[in-house]
Design a protein around this motif. Sequence first.
Motif, mmCIF file in Angstrom:
data_model
loop_
_atom_site.group_PDB
_atom_site.id
_atom_site.type_symbol
_atom_site.label_atom_id
_atom_site.label_comp_id
_atom_site.label_asym_id
_atom_site.label_seq_id
_atom_site.Cartn_x
_atom_site.Cartn_y
_atom_site.Cartn_z
ATOM 1 N N VAL A 1 10.325 0.536 -93.346
ATOM 2 C CA VAL A 1 9.230 1.499 -93.496
ATOM 3 C C VAL A 1 9.480 2.317 -94.756
ATOM 4 O O VAL A 1 10.441 3.094 -94.826
ATOM 5 N N VAL A 2 8.624 2.141 -95.749
ATOM 6 C CA VAL A 2 8.770 2.862 -97.017
ATOM 7 C C VAL A 2 8.055 4.200 -96.898
ATOM 8 O O VAL A 2 6.837 4.256 -96.678
ATOM 9 N N LEU A 3 8.809 5.282 -97.030
ATOM 10 C CA LEU A 3 8.257 6.626 -96.863
ATOM 11 C C LEU A 3 8.147 7.351 -98.202
ATOM 12 O O LEU A 3 9.033 7.238 -99.049
ATOM 13 N N ASP A 4 7.071 8.091 -98.346
ATOM 14 C CA ASP A 4 6.898 8.972 -99.497
ATOM 15 C C ASP A 4 7.045 10.402 -98.983
ATOM 16 O O ASP A 4 6.123 10.945 -98.351
ATOM 17 N N PRO A 5 8.198 11.037 -99.207
ATOM 18 C CA PRO A 5 8.443 12.368 -98.645
ATOM 19 C C PRO A 5 7.523 13.455 -99.189
ATOM 20 O O PRO A 5 7.447 14.549 -98.625
ATOM 21 N N SER A 6 6.807 13.154 -100.260
ATOM 22 C CA SER A 6 5.894 14.151 -100.830
ATOM 23 C C SER A 6 4.564 14.202 -100.080
ATOM 24 O O SER A 6 3.767 15.117 -100.273
ATOM 25 N N ARG A 7 4.315 13.211 -99.204
ATOM 26 C CA ARG A 7 3.058 13.158 -98.464
ATOM 27 C C ARG A 7 3.218 13.744 -97.064
ATOM 28 O O ARG A 7 4.230 13.527 -96.407
ATOM 29 N N GLU A 8 2.206 14.461 -96.625
ATOM 30 C CA GLU A 8 2.219 15.008 -95.278
ATOM 31 C C GLU A 8 1.754 13.962 -94.262
ATOM 32 O O GLU A 8 2.173 13.958 -93.109
ATOM 33 N N ASP A 9 0.855 13.080 -94.698
ATOM 34 C CA ASP A 9 0.324 12.044 -93.800
ATOM 35 C C ASP A 9 1.121 10.750 -93.996
ATOM 36 O O ASP A 9 0.899 10.017 -94.930
ATOM 37 N N ASN A 10 2.055 10.486 -93.128
ATOM 38 C CA ASN A 10 2.851 9.279 -93.223
ATOM 39 C C ASN A 10 2.237 8.191 -92.343
ATOM 40 O O ASN A 10 2.695 7.919 -91.235
ATOM 41 N N VAL A 11 1.164 7.578 -92.853
ATOM 42 C CA VAL A 11 0.463 6.548 -92.096
ATOM 43 C C VAL A 11 1.380 5.353 -91.839
ATOM 44 O O VAL A 11 1.311 4.727 -90.788
ATOM 45 N N ARG B 1 1.996 3.463 -88.156
ATOM 46 C CA ARG B 1 1.847 2.021 -87.908
ATOM 47 C C ARG B 1 3.168 1.407 -87.439
ATOM 48 O O ARG B 1 3.185 0.543 -86.561
ATOM 49 N N SER B 2 4.262 1.849 -88.026
ATOM 50 C CA SER B 2 5.563 1.267 -87.678
ATOM 51 C C SER B 2 5.959 1.600 -86.247
ATOM 52 O O SER B 2 6.555 0.772 -85.552
ATOM 53 N N ARG B 3 5.632 2.791 -85.782
ATOM 54 C CA ARG B 3 5.938 3.174 -84.392
ATOM 55 C C ARG B 3 5.177 2.270 -83.415
ATOM 56 O O ARG B 3 5.725 1.821 -82.407
ATOM 57 N N LEU B 4 3.918 2.012 -83.722
ATOM 58 C CA LEU B 4 3.099 1.161 -82.866
ATOM 59 C C LEU B 4 3.673 -0.254 -82.804
ATOM 60 O O LEU B 4 3.850 -0.825 -81.720
ATOM 61 N N LEU B 5 3.988 -0.821 -83.971
ATOM 62 C CA LEU B 5 4.498 -2.182 -84.019
ATOM 63 C C LEU B 5 5.888 -2.290 -83.406
ATOM 64 O O LEU B 5 6.193 -3.258 -82.701
ATOM 65 N N ALA B 6 6.732 -1.307 -83.663
ATOM 66 C CA ALA B 6 8.089 -1.324 -83.102
ATOM 67 C C ALA B 6 8.046 -1.283 -81.585
ATOM 68 O O ALA B 6 8.810 -1.981 -80.899
ATOM 69 N N GLY B 7 7.137 -0.465 -81.036
ATOM 70 C CA GLY B 7 7.011 -0.375 -79.585
ATOM 71 C C GLY B 7 6.550 -1.682 -78.973
ATOM 72 O O GLY B 7 7.030 -2.091 -77.907
ATOM 73 N N TYR B 8 5.645 -2.356 -79.653
ATOM 74 C CA TYR B 8 5.098 -3.615 -79.139
ATOM 75 C C TYR B 8 6.089 -4.763 -79.288
ATOM 76 O O TYR B 8 6.242 -5.585 -78.374
ATOM 77 N N LEU B 9 6.762 -4.817 -80.428
ATOM 78 C CA LEU B 9 7.661 -5.938 -80.728
ATOM 79 C C LEU B 9 9.082 -5.711 -80.216
ATOM 80 O O LEU B 9 9.889 -6.644 -80.199
ATOM 81 N N GLY B 10 9.402 -4.468 -79.830
ATOM 82 C CA GLY B 10 10.780 -4.152 -79.469
ATOM 83 C C GLY B 10 11.682 -4.198 -80.687
ATOM 84 O O GLY B 10 12.866 -4.535 -80.597
ATOM 85 N N ALA B 11 11.130 -3.860 -81.855
ATOM 86 C CA ALA B 11 11.859 -3.953 -83.120
ATOM 87 C C ALA B 11 12.504 -2.626 -83.492
ATOM 88 O O ALA B 11 12.077 -1.555 -83.049
ATOM 89 N N GLU B 12 13.548 -2.708 -84.329
ATOM 90 C CA GLU B 12 14.170 -1.519 -84.895
ATOM 91 C C GLU B 12 13.452 -1.143 -86.188
ATOM 92 O O GLU B 12 12.847 -1.999 -86.844
ATOM 93 N N LEU B 13 13.525 0.133 -86.539
ATOM 94 C CA LEU B 13 12.948 0.600 -87.798
ATOM 95 C C LEU B 13 14.056 0.982 -88.774
ATOM 96 O O LEU B 13 15.063 1.561 -88.369
ATOM 97 N N HIS B 14 13.843 0.632 -90.036
ATOM 98 C CA HIS B 14 14.744 1.108 -91.089
ATOM 99 C C HIS B 14 13.887 1.882 -92.082
ATOM 100 O O HIS B 14 13.034 1.311 -92.772
ATOM 101 N N LEU B 15 14.087 3.193 -92.134
ATOM 102 C CA LEU B 15 13.312 4.061 -93.013
ATOM 103 C C LEU B 15 13.919 4.053 -94.413
ATOM 104 O O LEU B 15 15.135 4.113 -94.570
ATOM 105 N N LEU B 16 13.057 3.974 -95.408
ATOM 106 C CA LEU B 16 13.525 3.929 -96.801
ATOM 107 C C LEU B 16 12.801 4.974 -97.637
ATOM 108 O O LEU B 16 11.565 5.014 -97.669
ATOM 109 N N VAL B 17 13.575 5.813 -98.320
ATOM 110 C CA VAL B 17 13.039 6.735 -99.319
ATOM 111 C C VAL B 17 13.565 6.288 -100.677
ATOM 112 O O VAL B 17 14.771 6.239 -100.905
ATOM 113 N N CYS B 18 12.649 5.927 -101.561
ATOM 114 C CA CYS B 18 13.015 5.439 -102.899
ATOM 115 C C CYS B 18 13.065 6.637 -103.851
ATOM 116 O O CYS B 18 12.092 6.948 -104.546
#
Length: 286
Positions: free
Chosen positions: A9-19, A23-40
């Motif tokens: 999950v590529v995050l932009d920390p300057s944005r308040e709306d992290n769409v 989306r990643s929370r929804l997919l992770a819950g459905y797939l049983g997947a782990e999330l790896h957050l990335l700030v570039c």
Amino acid sequence: MQSIKRILVVLDPSREDNVALVRSRLLAGYLGAELHLLVCENRRDYSDMLDELCESLDTAGIKARYTQTWQSNLTDTIIRTLLTEGCGLVIKQHTPDNPLKKALLTPEDWKLLRYCPAPVLLAKGSALWMHGKVLAAVDLGGHDDQHQGLRDAIVRHAADIARMTSGELHLLSAHPAPMLSAANPIYQLRETILEIYMEKARRYITEYEIPESRTHIDEGPADVLIPRVAAQIGACVTVIGTVARTGISGALIGNTAEVVLDQLSGDVLVLKPDDMIDHLQDLVEK
């Protein structure tokens, strides 16, 4: 999508709306997947924010960890983290580029679509996926194994999303206009062309129980038809394939996924053929 066990999950920390995070929370819950957050980013430390996010996700039952790093550019940073962490999907928020800038420089999201050796979900808006309409845009005109495999993957991923969200699955393919000069007489009549494309679509219609009202086979360029149908049905996500054209052909012809990206109001999931994924991964590892 069931084989995806870790999502980048590529995050932009300057944005308040992290769409992308939504989306990643929804997919992770459905797939049983782990999330790896990335700030570039390498100019400021966001570890406190990332720790807080990971704790919040853990409370929700989603395992997550993070990386903050920067390579030579945004695309390279994302791809190298993807391979290092063994992720099977990238989710990133898309922001439309200025038309003038886009004419002079290749947008970062276009580069990501071309070079990323994994499916890419570009989250564009805050519209909810639940009970929404999912559009699978395929090229039924391709005859080789690469096109066949990509078509199957597009419809399968779209069906998974529709099932996950209790939504509607729609199937779309553009077909060429008839040409009297065509060597094959089949392609000289509009009716016979439509019949051929409908026959190719029938296996998906049957397997995924897609009614006629949700099957969109029409004449015209794909980059015109896809945004039009997506707008008509109100698609919350469009699943599309790309052959990842680069160089002169990419500049002159363009990729359908890139052309329609800013014309679609919903999210866009972009897939590539398996052999292209392997080739791109080999390029990075070299």
